[in-house]
Design an enzyme around this catalytic site. Sequence first.
Site, PDB file in Angstrom:
ATOM      1  N   LYS A 106     -12.983 -37.867   0.737  1.00 24.88           N
ATOM      2  CA  LYS A 106     -11.759 -37.635   1.530  1.00 24.88           C
ATOM      3  C   LYS A 106     -11.610 -36.141   1.736  1.00 24.88           C
ATOM      4  O   LYS A 106     -12.092 -35.337   0.920  1.00 24.88           O
ATOM      5  CB  LYS A 106     -10.519 -38.160   0.789  1.00 24.88           C
ATOM      6  CG  LYS A 106      -9.388 -38.543   1.720  1.00 24.88           C
ATOM      7  CD  LYS A 106      -9.668 -39.893   2.358  1.00 24.88           C
ATOM      8  CE  LYS A 106      -8.587 -40.341   3.292  1.00 24.88           C
ATOM      9  NZ  LYS A 106      -8.832 -41.729   3.733  1.00 24.88           N
ATOM     10  N   GLY A 218       6.096 -47.877   9.155  1.00 22.03           N
ATOM     11  CA  GLY A 218       5.140 -46.915   9.725  1.00 22.03           C
ATOM     12  C   GLY A 218       4.725 -47.399  11.099  1.00 22.03           C
ATOM     13  O   GLY A 218       4.414 -48.591  11.269  1.00 22.03           O
ATOM     14  N   TYR A 219       4.748 -46.497  12.099  1.00 20.33           N
ATOM     15  CA  TYR A 219       4.397 -46.927  13.464  1.00 20.33           C
ATOM     16  C   TYR A 219       3.390 -45.975  14.078  1.00 20.33           C
ATOM     17  O   TYR A 219       3.493 -45.560  15.220  1.00 20.33           O
ATOM     18  CB  TYR A 219       5.663 -47.049  14.326  1.00 20.33           C
ATOM     19  CG  TYR A 219       5.554 -48.167  15.337  1.00 20.33           C
ATOM     20  CD1 TYR A 219       5.640 -49.495  14.927  1.00 20.33           C
ATOM     21  CD2 TYR A 219       5.346 -47.909  16.688  1.00 20.33           C
ATOM     22  CE1 TYR A 219       5.525 -50.532  15.830  1.00 20.33           C
ATOM     23  CE2 TYR A 219       5.228 -48.942  17.604  1.00 20.33           C
ATOM     24  CZ  TYR A 219       5.322 -50.248  17.167  1.00 20.33           C
ATOM     25  OH  TYR A 219       5.203 -51.290  18.069  1.00 20.33           O
ATOM     26  N   GLY A 220       2.387 -45.573  13.269  1.00 23.65           N
ATOM     27  CA  GLY A 220       1.289 -44.775  13.797  1.00 23.65           C
ATOM     28  C   GLY A 220       0.183 -45.714  14.239  1.00 23.65           C
ATOM     29  O   GLY A 220       0.437 -46.834  14.703  1.00 23.65           O
ATOM     30  N   ASN A 221      -1.047 -45.301  14.054  1.00 23.79           N
ATOM     31  CA  ASN A 221      -2.183 -46.128  14.460  1.00 23.79           C
ATOM     32  C   ASN A 221      -2.083 -47.510  13.817  1.00 23.79           C
ATOM     33  O   ASN A 221      -2.084 -48.541  14.498  1.00 23.79           O
ATOM     34  CB  ASN A 221      -3.491 -45.411  14.059  1.00 23.79           C
ATOM     35  CG  ASN A 221      -4.702 -46.313  14.192  1.00 23.79           C
ATOM     36  OD1 ASN A 221      -4.833 -47.305  13.476  1.00 23.79           O
ATOM     37  ND2 ASN A 221      -5.587 -46.011  15.119  1.00 23.79           N
ATOM     38  N   GLY A 223       0.340 -49.089  11.898  1.00 24.41           N
ATOM     39  CA  GLY A 223       1.580 -49.859  12.058  1.00 24.41           C
ATOM     40  C   GLY A 223       1.730 -50.412  13.463  1.00 24.41           C
ATOM     41  O   GLY A 223       2.062 -51.590  13.646  1.00 24.41           O
TER      42      GLY A 223
HETATM   43  P1  NAD Z   1      -0.401 -42.158  11.472  1.00 20.73           P
HETATM   44  O1  NAD Z   1      -0.260 -40.709  11.219  1.00 20.73           O
HETATM   45  O2  NAD Z   1      -0.959 -42.596  12.787  1.00 20.73           O
HETATM   46  O3  NAD Z   1       1.028 -42.868  11.292  1.00 20.73           O
HETATM   47  C1  NAD Z   1       1.821 -42.743  10.167  1.00 20.73           C
HETATM   48  C2  NAD Z   1       3.168 -43.399  10.467  1.00 20.73           C
HETATM   49  O4  NAD Z   1       3.951 -43.432   9.269  1.00 20.73           O
HETATM   50  C3  NAD Z   1       4.000 -42.648  11.517  1.00 20.73           C
HETATM   51  O5  NAD Z   1       4.673 -43.583  12.330  1.00 20.73           O
HETATM   52  C4  NAD Z   1       5.034 -41.895  10.652  1.00 20.73           C
HETATM   53  O6  NAD Z   1       6.236 -41.630  11.363  1.00 20.73           O
HETATM   54  C5  NAD Z   1       5.246 -42.921   9.562  1.00 20.73           C
HETATM   55  N1  NAD Z   1       5.836 -42.367   8.339  1.00 20.73           N
HETATM   56  C6  NAD Z   1       5.537 -41.213   7.717  1.00 20.73           C
HETATM   57  N2  NAD Z   1       6.324 -41.059   6.629  1.00 20.73           N
HETATM   58  C7  NAD Z   1       7.124 -42.156   6.581  1.00 20.73           C
HETATM   59  C8  NAD Z   1       8.148 -42.582   5.711  1.00 20.73           C
HETATM   60  N3  NAD Z   1       8.523 -41.858   4.652  1.00 20.73           N
HETATM   61  N4  NAD Z   1       8.745 -43.778   5.969  1.00 20.73           N
HETATM   62  C9  NAD Z   1       8.377 -44.523   7.029  1.00 20.73           C
HETATM   63  N5  NAD Z   1       7.429 -44.166   7.902  1.00 20.73           N
HETATM   64  C10 NAD Z   1       6.818 -42.993   7.665  1.00 20.73           C
HETATM   65  O7  NAD Z   1      -1.262 -42.758  10.249  1.00 20.73           O
HETATM   66  P2  NAD Z   1      -2.136 -44.088  10.216  1.00 20.73           P
HETATM   67  O8  NAD Z   1      -3.528 -43.748  10.579  1.00 20.73           O
HETATM   68  O9  NAD Z   1      -1.414 -45.170  10.931  1.00 20.73           O
HETATM   69  O10 NAD Z   1      -2.156 -44.372   8.632  1.00 20.73           O
HETATM   70  C11 NAD Z   1      -1.076 -45.036   7.981  1.00 20.73           C
HETATM   71  C12 NAD Z   1      -1.513 -45.423   6.578  1.00 20.73           C
HETATM   72  O11 NAD Z   1      -2.678 -46.242   6.675  1.00 20.73           O
HETATM   73  C13 NAD Z   1      -1.905 -44.251   5.679  1.00 20.73           C
HETATM   74  O12 NAD Z   1      -1.578 -44.571   4.348  1.00 20.73           O
HETATM   75  C14 NAD Z   1      -3.421 -44.193   5.848  1.00 20.73           C
HETATM   76  O13 NAD Z   1      -4.054 -43.556   4.740  1.00 20.73           O
HETATM   77  C15 NAD Z   1      -3.732 -45.676   5.902  1.00 20.73           C
HETATM   78  N6  NAD Z   1      -5.018 -45.980   6.525  1.00 20.73           N
HETATM   79  C16 NAD Z   1      -5.301 -45.618   7.801  1.00 20.73           C
HETATM   80  C17 NAD Z   1      -6.536 -45.947   8.346  1.00 20.73           C
HETATM   81  C18 NAD Z   1      -6.876 -45.675   9.785  1.00 20.73           C
HETATM   82  O14 NAD Z   1      -7.924 -46.156  10.252  1.00 20.73           O
HETATM   83  N7  NAD Z   1      -6.036 -44.974  10.542  1.00 20.73           N
HETATM   84  C19 NAD Z   1      -7.492 -46.613   7.564  1.00 20.73           C
HETATM   85  C20 NAD Z   1      -7.169 -46.966   6.247  1.00 20.73           C
HETATM   86  C21 NAD Z   1      -5.921 -46.647   5.740  1.00 20.73           C
END
Ligand code: NAD
Length: 416
Positions: A106, A218-221, A223
């Site tokens: 990481k 969470g509403y990123g990728n 969510g």
């Molecule tokens: P991202 O940056 O695209 O989205 C993160 C989301 O979480 C955003 O909507 C943000 O506003 C929200 N957030 C942040 N702090 C918050 C809080 N305190 N309460 C509620 N919402 C909050 O990230 P992502 O890629 O969607 O990753 C989300 C999780 O999934 C992380 O834990 C990441 O390690 C895990 N993950 C991601 C991937 C991937 O392929 N993207 C793979 C495995 C695990």
Amino acid sequence: MKENLNPFAIAQAQLDEAAQVLQLDPDMHAFLREPMREFHFSIPVHMDDGSTKTFRGFRVQYNDARGPAKGGIRFHPDETIDTVRALAAWMTWKTAVSNIPLGGAKGGVICNPREMSQGELERLSRSYMRNIARHVGINKDVPAPDVHTNPQIMAWMLDEYETLTDHKEPGTITGKPLALGGSAGRTPATAMGGLFTIRETAKLLNMKLEGATAAVQGYGNVGSFSHILGTNQFGLNVVAVSDEFGAIYNPKGLDPKVVADHLRRNGKVIDCPDTENISNAELLELEVDILIPAAIENQLTSQNAGNIKAKIVAELANGPTTPEADDILNDKGIYIIPDFLCNAGGVIVSYFEMVQNGYQFYWDEKMVHERLDFNITTAFHAVHNMAQKKKVDNRVAAYLVAVDRVAEAVRLRGWV
Ligand code: NAD
């Protein structure tokens, strides 16, 4: 006693519990408790206002006994070396439980990308790669996007790497844009993989997925795709979603298109038409069938675990549940799909991306997701069967499957 929220201490405690059940050799246990290699460096970046700002960067190669190390890079203001260590450990267990021939790593930079221009982000990304270029590559360590990094950032990093090494090697980085050798189906892969594990859990619990209620934190990728694909392909009724600014709720369900439009215009999910604003804390405690934490670490703790009403907790985020909360949720009979199994879809498709880059031959999204389904469903049942056989919870079972595989590779190499 106050709950320990240090992610690396949590990752080590989880390994310790599995080591006990496995009766792991103490020398092997000691080796697997620590990262094999760490790189810490300063990254001076010329900012648009003429100043130079120095950022702190890390890359942790936790274990590469089963193959090249693999793991994303985060840009986050609250990044710490212990978060990176924990995530690198979880990557090691994730690639092992998924049975793909990779290790775990990481990376991270302490920075706030929301406050940086595109030019500043490009200079930071290229400089990060210059610091680790000697230590990465398709046969050494393969980075990918994670929180607040994206395909554009991967493109800059790949370009910097290929310029430095004077040859094309697209498999050095995954999560690339399609035009640079990215894989079809990579962007939604983590959510898709999680939904396949939810589907398998629902079968075990005799729960009908069509119309089952879900809340997504969470509403990123991860969510947003859990909402879109969960609704459109699995028939879930997603009644609440959130981001860092708050949550929205409608017991009749949320239309992913309406939420996406609202988010595009306003930058937050709250105040979306036809919804009620609630807090993130309230979202977690809603009366739903499936709770999907898809944001950050330490969201389910000893403080709120007793109030969780979901039947399934699908941990798409990394480390959303503390060990104390784990015990409480397990005692309540909630089916937890542990993080490094539930969210393995991203790394599985990243591995497919490396394979396609190696062959210079590309698959379509349908084939990518069919292979993902086979891979993650096999992993899910290996963990479920282990939990039944050893009478342990799913997280310990996932560790038993993964640690046993990594320990075997370490032993065969003669390291311990
Ligand atoms: P991202 O940056 O695209 O989205 C993160 C989301 O979480 C955003 O909507 C943000 O506003 C929200 N957030 C942040 N702090 C918050 C809080 N305190 N309460 C509620 N919402 C909050 O990230 P992502 O890629 O969607 O990753 C989300 C999780 O999934 C992380 O834990 C990441 O390690 C895990 N993950 C991601 C991937 C991937 O392929 N993207 C793979 C495995 C695990």
